[in-house]
Design an enzyme around this catalytic site. Structure first.
Site, short mmCIF file in Angstrom:
data_model
loop_
_atom_site.label_atom_id
_atom_site.label_comp_id
_atom_site.label_asym_id
_atom_site.label_seq_id
_atom_site.Cartn_x
_atom_site.Cartn_y
_atom_site.Cartn_z
CG ASP A 1 -4.75 -10.13 4.63
OD1 ASP A 1 -4.55 -10.82 3.63
OD2 ASP A 1 -4.64 -8.88 4.63
CG HIS B 1 -6.52 -5.44 2.78
ND1 HIS B 1 -6.11 -6.46 3.61
CD2 HIS B 1 -7.47 -4.76 3.46
CE1 HIS B 1 -6.78 -6.39 4.75
NE2 HIS B 1 -7.61 -5.38 4.68
CG ASP C 1 -2.85 -8.67 1.47
OD1 ASP C 1 -3.89 -8.11 1.86
OD2 ASP C 1 -1.83 -8.76 2.17
CG HIS D 1 -1.91 -1.07 1.29
ND1 HIS D 1 -2.79 -1.35 0.26
CD2 HIS D 1 -2.16 -1.99 2.26
CE1 HIS D 1 -3.55 -2.38 0.60
NE2 HIS D 1 -3.17 -2.79 1.80
#
Length: 382
Positions: free
Chosen positions: A264, A183, A181, A145
């Site tokens: 995650d 995200h 991931d 990110h």
């Protein structure tokens, strides 16, 4: 882990895979109430040592990236702000707002520069080490990110971007970035949206922060995104691998694959609503790592210490072709049993989280919406 039938193996190096990590992650925390208050990389390092899976030849200590190295992607003023935050442990309010430091889940903590700079330096070093071929596992990497001039999503420096730049700087011109991931890998997509040398793919939970990465988002043409509905299970992960990812890699024919394998998406993780077990993550890693001469396997998200320790230790076993034992030796079990996790999911962990490495296969029927999204994504080609 073996490739699906009739799938070619593109590895060219006979060298053993290597792991790169550092001791800075041991005891370093974003703060007691932060999702990254938990131990992660140190657990993986301890687990693979306890299993006898690494030695002095295969385990490397990662370096701290220099400001000049970080400036290959990040703005010098931002780098200086992170260094100032570590030195003073505080910043003026206007700097915190401007650079996202001390704001929005990106705390100012004692190792705010050295810890992410070590992850960045390790990705750069790993890319240099596999310039002629090979595989390196960098579990502290995957901070996808981070933006050029701003911290974002717990990420201060974007080590995947810096690792990819190091691969490009070595002369490569075809790199595939694969992100599984929970995200969206927004920072990496933004960095290479207009660079036809890098194709980015992100599979992530829809409507999860940062709420970007729609199927029709192909950035400058070099991004592919697959938002998945909540409740994704192992058979759906396998479906995406077999119906899309393998063909993407074979068609693009990358000289290197950078794989961000945030975990995650595991059932135990508190920050997503996915239902994976670790075996399907290992299946993706085992397959994709053999589809290019060079592979950099990164970590990423993961907010259950039990999930991270077991999954990423298994990633290391997978890329080495090590058979996962049905029961852990007591030395490895004890590492897991002493974990303190104050989250509600950590108060009464199942005993199998201590005694085994592999989760049971968590499968199910492939939902029609998953089939339809994969079909739509295929329409964008490579």
């Amino acid at each position: 882990m073996t490739l699906p039938k009739n799938l070619p193996d593109h590895r060219t190096s006979d060298a053993s895979p290597r792991m790169i990590a550092a001791e800075i992650y041991r005891g370093s925390s974003y703060g007691p109430k932060h999702p990254l208050a938990i131990p992660r990389v140190s657990l993986v390092v301890d687990m693979v040592h306890a299993m006898g899976w690494v030695d002095d030849d295969t385990y490397l200590t990662g370096p701290v990236a220099t400001p000049d190295q970080l400036a290959r992607f990040h703005d010098p003023d931002y780098i200086n702000a992170v260094m100032q935050a570590e030195r003073d442990q505080i910043l003026p309010e206007e700097m915190m707002v401007k650079f996202g430091l001390g704001k929005n889940g990106n705390p100012i903590y004692p190792e705010i520069f050295r810890r992410p700079a070590t992850a960045a330096g390790s990705s750069i070093k790993a890319a240099q080490l596999i310039a002629d071929g090979g595989i390196i596992h960098h579990p502290a990497g995957g901070t996808h990110h981070g933006l050029r001039n701003r911290a974002s999503g717990f990420c201060y420096f974007n080590d995947p971007v810096l690792g990819i730049y190091a691969l490009l700087d070595s002369g490569l011109d075809r790199v595939l970035y694969v992100d599984i991931d929970a995200h969206h890998g927004d920072g990496v997509q933004i960095a290479f949206a207009d660079d036809d040398r890098v194709l980015t793919f992100s599979m992530h939970q829809e409507d999860l922060w940062p709420k970007t990465g729609a199927i029709d988002d192909i950035a400058g043409g070099m991004a592919r995104n697959l938002p998945m509905p909540a409740g994704m299970h192992d058979d759906e992960m396998r479906y995406v691998l077999n119906e899309y990812l393998i063909n993407l890699a074979l068609t693009f024919a990358p000289q290197a694959i950078v794989l961000q394998c945030g975990c995650d998406t595991l059932l135990e993780d508190p920050l997503s609503k996915q239902l994976l077990g670790n075996q399907s993550i290992w299946e993706v890693v085992g397959t994709m790592s053999q589809l290019a001469p060079r592979c950099l396997v990164l970590g990423g998200g993961g907010y259950s210490p039990f999930g991270v320790a077991r999954c990423w230790s298994g990633v290391w076993a997978t890329i080495n072709g090590i058979e996962i034992p049905p029961v852990l030796p007591i030395t490895a079990e004890n590492i897991l049993r002493v974990i303190k996790w104050t989250h509600s999911r950590g108060r009464k962990p199942a005993d199998t989280l201590f005694t085994t490495l592999a989760d049971p296969w968590r499968g199910g029927a492939i939902r029609n919406e998953v089939r339809e999204r994969v079909r739509r994504l295929k329409g964008y080609g490579v």
